[in-house]
Design an enzyme around this catalytic site. Structure first.
Site, PDB file in Angstrom:
ATOM      1  CD  GLU A   1      -4.462  -8.272   1.718  1.00 44.86           C
ATOM      2  OE1 GLU A   1      -5.334  -7.619   2.322  1.00 44.86           O
ATOM      3  OE2 GLU A   1      -3.255  -7.966   1.728  1.00 44.86           O
TER       4      GLU A   1
ATOM      5  CD  GLU B   1      -2.781  -1.249   2.447  1.00 45.60           C
ATOM      6  OE1 GLU B   1      -2.702  -0.344   3.286  1.00 45.60           O
ATOM      7  OE2 GLU B   1      -3.576  -2.199   2.544  1.00 45.60           O
TER       8      GLU B   1
HETATM    9  C1  XIL Z   1      -6.058  -6.864   8.352  1.00 49.80           C
HETATM   10  C2  XIL Z   1      -6.251  -8.112   9.221  1.00 49.80           C
HETATM   11  O1  XIL Z   1      -7.145  -8.974   8.569  1.00 49.80           O
HETATM   12  C3  XIL Z   1      -6.802  -7.717  10.570  1.00 49.80           C
HETATM   13  O2  XIL Z   1      -6.836  -8.842  11.441  1.00 49.80           O
HETATM   14  C4  XIL Z   1      -5.918  -6.628  11.199  1.00 49.80           C
HETATM   15  O3  XIL Z   1      -6.502  -6.181  12.407  1.00 49.80           O
HETATM   16  C5  XIL Z   1      -5.775  -5.444  10.240  1.00 49.80           C
HETATM   17  O4  XIL Z   1      -5.251  -5.902   9.003  1.00 49.80           O
HETATM   18  N1  XIL Z   1      -4.911  -4.987   3.733  1.00 49.80           N
HETATM   19  C6  XIL Z   1      -3.864  -5.776   4.149  1.00 49.80           C
HETATM   20  C7  XIL Z   1      -4.063  -6.714   5.289  1.00 49.80           C
HETATM   21  O5  XIL Z   1      -2.817  -5.810   3.474  1.00 49.80           O
HETATM   22  O6  XIL Z   1      -2.887  -6.904   6.023  1.00 49.80           O
HETATM   23  C8  XIL Z   1      -5.172  -6.244   6.211  1.00 49.80           C
HETATM   24  O7  XIL Z   1      -5.377  -7.265   7.168  1.00 49.80           O
HETATM   25  C9  XIL Z   1      -6.413  -5.932   5.419  1.00 49.80           C
HETATM   26  C10 XIL Z   1      -6.165  -4.835   4.413  1.00 49.80           C
END
Ligand code: XIL
Length: 380
Positions: free
Chosen positions: A269, A164
């Site tokens: 994701e 990001e």
């Molecule tokens: C999220 C996790 O799922 C949560 O458990 C944590 O509290 C916050 O992060 N983008 C990403 C991930 O790259 O690492 C994030 O994961 C969601 C958004």
């Protein structure tokens, strides 16, 4: 009741529960698990939370082993977890994650080395409260990446090196990394990772790259890295999608745009938010925290059948795009195994009930699961 009776009763209960679970799973596998159905196309991955890594949830254990062939850790490799204070590394859970991956013969993804979120303040500031110098932060970045990537050299197949880095308009986020080191922090992060394990794959990972301005920014970024001789293997589209965003044509042109650069594309994701999001921007900025109102949580007990079917259709549409692009798309990772484990109950609004994955709150396959499995057959 006598203790021995109680014991027999609880044993009986366990047997019935296990039988129920197994019947559910074998039902799910009637025409092969996901990883089989897509074995000629891409890896099918899941993000593992701490309970999954410790194999505490039976239903998830079974689903993981049968349906998936790639794993990413949801949190335990993030800086605040693995390197919470100066000189202190927490390798217990990351080691268990790798041991589990080896035991189950899974592809393993490391998430994530450099991010502005879930990174403690001490990383950027010295104990006197002043910001570190460029040299100090670069030294720390090198130590962190060398230690973490080096420890799992030859085991972790690929790393989200930078997560990001871009704004929605495609410009570079003015994070502490940029402010202290400068724009070449990205280049340095990739160089350190490559030095620590020359054979692991290196990725740039972000959300909403499906929107043109941000996608163009990513393309520029990758061209810039390439022009400096940096090794970068793939772009990760996080895939935190909504029911109406991105459109399938947006997704298709995004995948094609990165493939044209000779990169692999990974959906890193994947989940689909089925709840109303009104004025909340698309994407996955984890710092968002909107106040809970009842109308934002319309299905606290169950997702109505109509919405289940809409979700199934939406998943099917996305998988059609992935499949058409399977020359470049090499992995689809879901952000969790089943609905009860999803982060979307608490983001961007805390305390809602969401239904974003292919398996429901008890691990049972949803209509979306069957819809996704049908796609390869239909496209033959
Ligand atoms: C999220 C996790 O799922 C949560 O458990 C944590 O509290 C916050 O992060 N983008 C990403 C991930 O790259 O690492 C994030 O994961 C969601 C958004």
């Amino acid at each position: 009741m006598k203790k021995s009776h109680l014991k027999i009763l609880s044993q009986k209960f366990l047997v019935v529960a296990a039988a129920l679970l197994l019947s559910q799973i074998s039902f799910a596998q009637s025409d092969g698990p996901l990883r089989e159905v897509y074995k000629n196309n891409f890896y099918i991955g899941a993000a593992l939370n701490e309970e999954n890594i410790l194999q505490k949830n039976d239903a998830s254990n079974i689903l993981l082993e049968s349906e998936f062939n790639s794993i990413t850790a949801e949190n335990v490799f993030k800086w605040e977890k693995i390197h919470p204070s100066e000189g202190e590394y927490n390798f217990e859970l990351p080691d268990k994650f790798v041991a589990l991956g080896e035991k189950l013969n899974m592809q393993m993804i490391g998430h994530t080395l450099i991010w502005h979120q879930q990174t403690p303040e001490w990383v950027f500031k010295n104990s006197d409260g002043n910001y570190k110098s460029r040299e100090e932060l670069l030294t720390l970045m090198e130590e962190h990446i060398t230690t973490v990537v080096g420890r799992y050299k030859g085991k972790i197949n690929g790393w989200d090196v930078v997560n990001e880095a871009l704004n929605e308009d495609g410009t570079l986020k003015q994070s502490e990394w940029v402010k202290i080191i400068g724009e070449d922090y990205l280049q340095k992060a990739f160089e350190f990772a490559c030095q620590a394990d020359p054979n692991t794959e290196l990725y740039y990972n972000d959300f909403s790259l499906e929107n043109e301005p941000k996608r163009n920014g990513a393309i520029e970024l990758i061209k810039m890295l390439r022009s400096k001789g940096i090794k970068i293997d793939a772009v990760g589209l996080q895939g935190h999608y909504k029911m109406d965003w991105p459109t399938t044509s947006q997704l298709d042109s995004t995948i094609k745009a990165f493939a044209k650069l000779g990169l692999k594309v990974m959906i890193t994701e994947l989940d689909i938010d089925v709840l109303p999001y009104n004025n909340i921007p698309v994407g996955a900025d984890i710092s968002m925290n909107v106040k809970l109102r009842e109308e934002f949580n319309p299905y606290p007990d169950r997702l109505p059948e109509e919405n289940q079917n809409m979700l199934a259709e939406r998943y099917a549409d996305l998988f059609k795009v992935f499949l058409v692009n399977d020359e470049s798309v090499s992995r689809i990772t879901f952000w969790g195994i089943s609905d009860d484990e999803s982060w979307l109950h608490d983001w961007p609004i805390k305390g809602r009930t969401n239904y974003p994955l292919l398996f429901d709150h008890s691990g049972k396959p949803k209509p979306a699961y069957y819809a996704v499995k049908k796609i390869p057959k239909e496209s033959k």
